[in-house]
Scaffold this motif. Structure first.
Motif, PDB file in Angstrom:
ATOM      1  N   ASN A   4      40.434 -39.881   8.900  1.00 37.36           N
ATOM      2  CA  ASN A   4      41.529 -40.004   9.862  1.00 37.36           C
ATOM      3  C   ASN A   4      42.620 -40.928   9.329  1.00 37.36           C
ATOM      4  OD1 ASN A   4      42.587 -39.350  12.513  1.00 37.36           O
ATOM      5  ND2 ASN A   4      42.135 -41.449  13.103  1.00 37.36           N
ATOM      6  N   ARG A   5      42.222 -42.018   8.690  1.00 39.20           N
ATOM      7  CA  ARG A   5      43.201 -42.962   8.153  1.00 39.20           C
ATOM      8  C   ARG A   5      43.949 -42.381   6.948  1.00 39.20           C
ATOM      9  NH1 ARG A   5      43.048 -48.107  10.146  1.00 39.20           N
ATOM     10  NH2 ARG A   5      41.388 -48.500  11.650  1.00 39.20           N
ATOM     11  N   LEU A   6      43.253 -41.658   6.094  1.00 39.95           N
ATOM     12  CA  LEU A   6      43.927 -41.035   4.957  1.00 39.95           C
ATOM     13  C   LEU A   6      44.862 -39.928   5.429  1.00 39.95           C
ATOM     14  CD1 LEU A   6      41.023 -40.869   2.365  1.00 39.95           C
ATOM     15  CD2 LEU A   6      42.998 -42.389   2.318  1.00 39.95           C
ATOM     16  N   TRP A   7      44.458 -39.209   6.467  1.00 41.66           N
ATOM     17  CA  TRP A   7      45.353 -38.200   7.055  1.00 41.66           C
ATOM     18  C   TRP A   7      46.624 -38.886   7.565  1.00 41.66           C
ATOM     19  CZ3 TRP A   7      44.619 -32.815   7.856  1.00 41.66           C
ATOM     20  CH2 TRP A   7      45.571 -32.214   8.682  1.00 41.66           C
ATOM     21  N   ALA A   8      46.451 -40.041   8.204  1.00 44.66           N
ATOM     22  CA  ALA A   8      47.616 -40.771   8.724  1.00 44.66           C
ATOM     23  C   ALA A   8      48.504 -41.258   7.591  1.00 44.66           C
ATOM     24  CB  ALA A   8      47.150 -41.946   9.584  1.00 44.66           C
ATOM     25  N   VAL A   9      47.902 -41.670   6.475  1.00 47.36           N
ATOM     26  CA  VAL A   9      48.700 -42.099   5.317  1.00 47.36           C
ATOM     27  C   VAL A   9      49.602 -40.972   4.850  1.00 47.36           C
ATOM     28  CG1 VAL A   9      48.529 -42.700   2.868  1.00 47.36           C
ATOM     29  CG2 VAL A   9      47.104 -43.885   4.536  1.00 47.36           C
ATOM     30  N   MET A  10      49.070 -39.739   4.852  1.00 45.20           N
ATOM     31  CA  MET A  10      49.838 -38.601   4.342  1.00 45.20           C
ATOM     32  C   MET A  10      50.756 -37.994   5.392  1.00 45.20           C
ATOM     33  SD  MET A  10      49.157 -38.093   1.141  1.00 45.20           S
ATOM     34  CE  MET A  10      49.434 -36.384   0.737  1.00 45.20           C
ATOM     35  N   MET A  11      50.263 -37.901   6.635  1.00 44.30           N
ATOM     36  CA  MET A  11      50.981 -37.132   7.662  1.00 44.30           C
ATOM     37  C   MET A  11      51.825 -37.994   8.596  1.00 44.30           C
ATOM     38  SD  MET A  11      49.955 -34.112   6.853  1.00 44.30           S
ATOM     39  CE  MET A  11      48.571 -33.235   6.120  1.00 44.30           C
ATOM     40  N   GLY A  12      51.643 -39.298   8.558  1.00 41.68           N
ATOM     41  CA  GLY A  12      52.421 -40.156   9.447  1.00 41.68           C
ATOM     42  C   GLY A  12      51.687 -40.542  10.708  1.00 41.68           C
ATOM     43  N   ARG A  13      50.669 -39.794  11.091  1.00 46.65           N
ATOM     44  CA  ARG A  13      49.818 -40.152  12.224  1.00 46.65           C
ATOM     45  C   ARG A  13      48.459 -39.513  11.998  1.00 46.65           C
ATOM     46  NH1 ARG A  13      51.088 -38.379  17.886  1.00 46.65           N
ATOM     47  NH2 ARG A  13      48.843 -38.334  18.111  1.00 46.65           N
ATOM     48  N   GLY A  14      47.448 -40.109  12.617  1.00 47.49           N
ATOM     49  CA  GLY A  14      46.106 -39.602  12.423  1.00 47.49           C
ATOM     50  C   GLY A  14      45.835 -38.361  13.245  1.00 47.49           C
ATOM     51  N   LEU A  15      44.773 -37.654  12.879  1.00 49.47           N
ATOM     52  CA  LEU A  15      44.312 -36.580  13.753  1.00 49.47           C
ATOM     53  C   LEU A  15      43.927 -37.149  15.103  1.00 49.47           C
ATOM     54  CD1 LEU A  15      42.210 -34.573  11.177  1.00 49.47           C
ATOM     55  CD2 LEU A  15      44.163 -33.680  12.434  1.00 49.47           C
TER      56      LEU A  15
ATOM     57  N   GLU B 234      44.715 -40.574  17.429  1.00 51.24           N
ATOM     58  CA  GLU B 234      45.540 -41.758  17.626  1.00 51.24           C
ATOM     59  C   GLU B 234      45.144 -42.440  18.926  1.00 51.24           C
ATOM     60  OE1 GLU B 234      47.952 -43.376  16.061  1.00 51.24           O
ATOM     61  OE2 GLU B 234      48.072 -42.134  14.284  1.00 51.24           O
ATOM     62  N   PRO B 235      45.092 -43.775  18.973  1.00 49.31           N
ATOM     63  CA  PRO B 235      45.212 -44.710  17.849  1.00 49.31           C
ATOM     64  C   PRO B 235      44.069 -44.519  16.840  1.00 49.31           C
ATOM     65  CG  PRO B 235      45.450 -45.833  19.981  1.00 49.31           C
ATOM     66  CD  PRO B 235      44.937 -44.463  20.270  1.00 49.31           C
TER      67      PRO B 235
ATOM     68  N   GLY C 265      36.416 -46.878  12.888  1.00 50.99           N
ATOM     69  CA  GLY C 265      37.411 -46.297  13.794  1.00 50.99           C
ATOM     70  C   GLY C 265      37.153 -46.573  15.251  1.00 50.99           C
ATOM     71  N   MET C 266      36.526 -47.718  15.557  1.00 49.90           N
ATOM     72  CA  MET C 266      36.165 -48.033  16.937  1.00 49.90           C
ATOM     73  C   MET C 266      36.621 -49.460  17.271  1.00 49.90           C
ATOM     74  SD  MET C 266      32.275 -46.506  16.834  1.00 49.90           S
ATOM     75  CE  MET C 266      31.918 -46.805  18.564  1.00 49.90           C
ATOM     76  N   ASP C 267      37.559 -49.574  18.194  1.00 49.01           N
ATOM     77  CA  ASP C 267      38.000 -50.886  18.656  1.00 49.01           C
ATOM     78  C   ASP C 267      37.074 -51.320  19.790  1.00 49.01           C
ATOM     79  OD1 ASP C 267      39.218 -53.175  19.471  1.00 49.01           O
ATOM     80  OD2 ASP C 267      41.197 -52.307  19.794  1.00 49.01           O
ATOM     81  N   LEU C 268      36.056 -52.100  19.442  1.00 49.27           N
ATOM     82  CA  LEU C 268      35.004 -52.479  20.388  1.00 49.27           C
ATOM     83  C   LEU C 268      35.211 -53.862  20.982  1.00 49.27           C
ATOM     84  CD1 LEU C 268      31.982 -51.187  18.270  1.00 49.27           C
ATOM     85  CD2 LEU C 268      32.882 -50.121  20.346  1.00 49.27           C
TER      86      LEU C 268
END
Length: 879
Positions: free
Chosen positions: A231-242, A244-245, A107-110
């Motif tokens: 966070n990604r699985l939450w986004a799959v279910m909820m439409g956005r992550g806890l 973002e990005p 979860g880190m854009d480095l």
């Protein structure tokens, strides 16, 4: 389902859906897009990769195992070769692998940290980037003699980096984000490989850095690894992550609920990284079941008895306290890190001597392997010839013994032939022995050189190991201090988040209250202005009346004065006449007397005197009239003074009212300007409110279906999926025949379900390409944002894909609708099939009216209604 009154129906449905192979397929596609971002096939086909993912999710394998296998697979094992696509189809390019491992698994854009510390994210350091880079730096693509491509790895290669900002040079060992650098085994060059590289021989190091990365991922202890997948699985279910990005998780971007993210990450790990369990928990949560509607923005709705100003003050105090604790923890961490850095410095100082010594070992190994390579074919031939020689000797000895017992010419020839062959092979053995002895010398020298190089390198290696032990000894204190700092930092960030949330709500409350207050003040000013206008109008009326009174009194006074003047003049004239008559009478009397009492003159004098007397009597009346008129004039002057005073008072009162009105008008203009500014500010807050809620309070948003979801949803809604069911059942029955006299076992039913789903997917998955081309982002780009194009609109309007799916066939949607007569039932079938909900009364009315208008062609009307729903925003978006 909607009509089922049975308790627990939701749980049962969720469990059934999660257990279906179709859900595993959905996850396979979801994770394919997530991890590969629709990159084109290179060395491993997407179908193979998706099949691998499908099996993994169908078997509900833990995510840490799947992730570890993806990072560890090298393509040599056919069973796990598809897993290697993540790295192989990125050409095993170290920087690309580093960036995408950081993004997708942690979860880190480095990316910015390749050249320097991140300029915007304080928590992202260049050392973080190269800590991951060190794991994959030694990995490369290897092509064997048959042109098969695999992943391979070197055993050597240190990781150094230079900051483009400061020019500072650094080195690092492999390390996961937020953790300390690994202590790796100290291996000399002759023991570094299990399989040394050679022509068409893939090297295999004894210690694999990439293998260690996979091992650490499999352990699943890294917090960033846990947070990322949650966070990604939450986004799959909820439409956005806890957060973002999704690939920007860091302390300055805590997201909607950082404490929730921490808790979910811990629980997910405790449950063995069970994705199915986690999705079930989310589906059963109140959060997932909440409505999408944004609550109204109003002071009453925001306050609910809460004093947000005081709450903000408390939050700010909590921020200060948490920051103080963080600073204390940071100081302790700094002290612990200083000792670790001292140990690391000793290790770094030994690294060059060790590498230099190990290079000599590597050179010796190279020389030895070269010498052994030259010796090996001779050795092989010598062994083969010697073995042949021994066999020939045995055969010759037995033939000689047989000839001695039974002399025979034919046997004599055999003995001679064997002897000739033995002599030849013996000569060859002697020749090979000579070559072997000649080549064995360099091998022995190379071995002696290797032994000498090892002997020289071993003390340095021992020192390096001792330095590593010192690093290991210093690490626990750093880890403990870092944990303390993390806890304080988390508390600080939570306090900051509460502060920001309180500030946002306080700002909203203040903005709305200011508008309400200004509007109330504006009403008051308007009311006062209206009252002033009424009073001014009344004052103006009174002033006009007073002016009329003044004018009337002034006229009366003028009239009275004129009369007085006339009477006074008349009186004066009368008096002059009397005096003249008196003088005339006296003169006549005097003359008459002198004329010896002239009777005529005396009579005239008498008459004149009588006239004087008569005029005197009239003069008294005239004097009385003059006095009366003087009184009238005096009274009118008094009255004029009164009415003039009243006029002046009313003029002054009117002027006061007008000045008050001017002041109120000025106040109203200021209020209007202030109100316009306040309304604009409130409008800004109102427009930001949904985003504010999404960022600070909620974790969902209006999210478009992915192209793949759009494809399969449209296939299901139109009934095209169901049209393939008979063929799918036949294919599944062929693969898993129904047992005679009993039902299928659970395992048989599972295999039948898999066969059924695989047939459907294989039959219809080709439709994905059209939707991906129109609705997907470019290959290698993030695939979550919504965009609209003319091509999409033209596809909806004109492309035969949807229209052909809506043509009546079998029991598809349009065919079912056409068979129904009642518009109510048609509307229900339509909305349940496309939206999974019943229609609202106004929607039923619309369907009824549309069908009535198109009753001449009911089939076309039903097809058009289906088309309208499938191309609607409600169908295209998740909410």
């Amino acid at each position: 389902f909607l009509d089922d009154p049975t308790p627990g129906k939701r749980e049962r449905l969720i469990d059934a859906l999660l257990a279906r192979p179709e859900h595993a397929r959905h996850l396979a596609i979801t994770f394919d897009v997530m991890l590969m971002e629709r990159r084109p096939d290179k060395r491993i086909k997407t179908a193979q990769w998706r099949a691998y993912l499908w099996r993994a999710f169908r078997d509900n394998r833990p995510w840490n195992e799947i992730a570890a296998e993806i990072l560890a697979a090298d393509g040599t094992d056919p069973a796990t070769r598809p897993a290697a696509r993540f790295l192989m189809d990125r050409d095993a390019e170290p920087h690309l692998m580093t960036r995408d491992i950081g993004r997708k698994f942690f979860g880190m854009d480095l990316q910015c940290c390749q050249c320097h510390d991140h300029p915007l994210v304080d928590a992202y350091r260049q050392a973080d980037y190269y800590g991951i880079y060190a794991f994959v730096q030694r990995t490369f693509l290897f092509t064997d003699a048959k042109k098969n491509v695999f992943l391979a790895e070197r055993a050597e290669g240190d990781t150094g980096f230079t900051s483009a900002f400061t020019g500072e040079q650094n080195q690092t060992r492999p390390r996961l984000p937020g953790e300390l650098a690994l202590i790796e085994p100290v291996l000399l060059a002759d023991e570094a490989y299990a399989v040394f590289a050679d022509k068409n021989v893939r090297p295999v190091p004894r210690y694999s850095r990439r293998g260690k990365l996979a091992e650490l991922v499999r352990q699943g202890t890294n917090p960033m690894f846990r947070k990322n997948i949650v966070n990604r699985l939450w986004a799959v279910m909820m439409g956005r992550g806890l957060v973002e990005p999704l690939d920007m998780i860091h302390r300055d971007n805590p997201g909607a609920a950082p404490e929730l993210l921490e808790i979910l990450a811990e629980r997910f790990a405790e449950q063995g990284f069970d994705i199915r369990w986690f999705l079930r928990e989310l589906a059963l949560s109140k959060t997932y079941q909440r409505a999408f509607d944004v609550p109204p923005l109003s002071p009453e709705g925001l306050t609910r008895g809460t004093d947000w100003t005081k709450r903000l003050e408390r939050a700010e105090a909590a921020v200060r306290d948490a920051q103080h604790l963080w600073e204390q923890a940071l100081e302790a961490e700094t002290q612990a890190e200083a000792k670790l850095e001292e140990a690391e410095a000793k290790w770094a100082g030994l690294l060059k001597p060790f590498n230099d010594a190990n290079k000599k070992v590597a050179d010796a190994v190279k020389q030895l392997r070269a010498a052994e390579a030259r010796l090996k074919p001779v050795e092989t031939q010598w062994k083969a010839k010697k073995e042949l020689s021994e066999l020939l000797q045995q055969a010759h000895a037995k033939a000689v013994a047989a000839l001695a017992k039974a002399p025979d010419d034919a046997l004599q020839k055999v003995v001679a032939s064997l002897k000739a062959r033995l002599d030849k092979v013996t000569g060859e053995v002697h020749s090979l022995e000579t070559q072997r002895a000649k080549l064995a010398g360099p091998v022995q020298k190379a071995r002696e050189a290797l032994a000498a190089a090892r002997k020289a390198a071993e003390p340095v290696a021992a020192q390096l190991k001792a330095a590593q032990e010192a690093i290991l000894a210093a690490q626990p204190a750093v880890l403990a201090a870092r944990q303390r700092r993390h806890q304080a930092e988390r508390r600080w960030m939570e306090a900051l988040r509460t502060q920001r949330r309180s500030a946002v709500v306080a700002e909203a409350v203040q903005a709305l209250r200011k508008v309400a207050e200004l509007r109330e003040r504006e009403k008051t000013v308007q009311s006062r202005l209206a009252e002033l206008d009424r009073r001014i109008a009344a004052a103006q009326t009174e002033l006009a009346a007073a002016r009329k009174d003044v004018e009337a009194v002034e006229k009366s006074l003028a009239d009275a004065s004129a009369l007085l003047t006339a009477a006074t003049a008349e009186l004066q004239n009368r008096r002059r006449t009397v005096e003249e008559l008196k003088t005339a009478a006296a003169t006549v009397r005097s003359v008459g007397t002198r004329l010896e009492n002239d009777a005529e003159l005396l009579e005239i004098a008498k008459r004149l005197q009588a006239r004087v007397a008569a005029l005197g009597a009239e003069d008294a009346e005239l004097i009385k009239s003059v006095e009366q008129r003087k009184a009238v004039v005096a009274e009118q002057k008094k009255r004029l003074a009164q009415v003039r005073k009243l006029f002046e008072e009313r003029t002054a009162a009117l002027q006061t009212l007008q000045r008050s009105r001017e002041e109120l008008t000025r106040q109203r203009a200021e209020l209007t300007e202030a109100l316009q500014a306040a309304v604009a500010d409130a409008e800004r807050v109102r427009k930001q409110w949904p985003d504010t809620l999404a960022e600070m309070f909620a974790a969902t948003s209006l999210t478009p279906l992915t192209p793949e979801q759009f494809t399969w949803s449209a296939l299901a809604a139109t009934g095209q999926l169901e049209l393939q069911y008979p063929a799918a059942r036949a294919a599944a029955d062929k693969q898993v025949p129904p047992p005679k006299g009993r039902q299928r076992s659970a395992e048989e039913q599972r295999r039948w379900d898999d066969a059924f789903e695989n047939f459907l997917y294989g039959k219809l998955s080709g439709n994905e390409a059209t939707f991906v081309r129109l609705f997907g982002h470019g290959a290698g780009q993030p695939q979550r944002d919504f965009f609209a194009t003319v091509d999409q609109a033209l596809f909806f309007e004109n492309a035969p894909t949807l229209t052909s799916w809506l043509n009546p066939a079998g029991q598809n949607l349009t065919a079912r609708l056409v068979k129904l007569d009642d518009p109510q039932k048609i509307a229900e079938e339509l909305f349940l099939s496309v939206f999974s909900r019943r229609p609202e009364p106004e929607e039923v009315a619309f369907v009824r009216e549309y069908l009535q208008a198109r009753k001449a062609d009911k089939t076309a009307a039903c097809r058009e209604l289906g088309w309208a729903l499938i191309t609607s925003a409600e169908f295209r978006f998740r909410y």
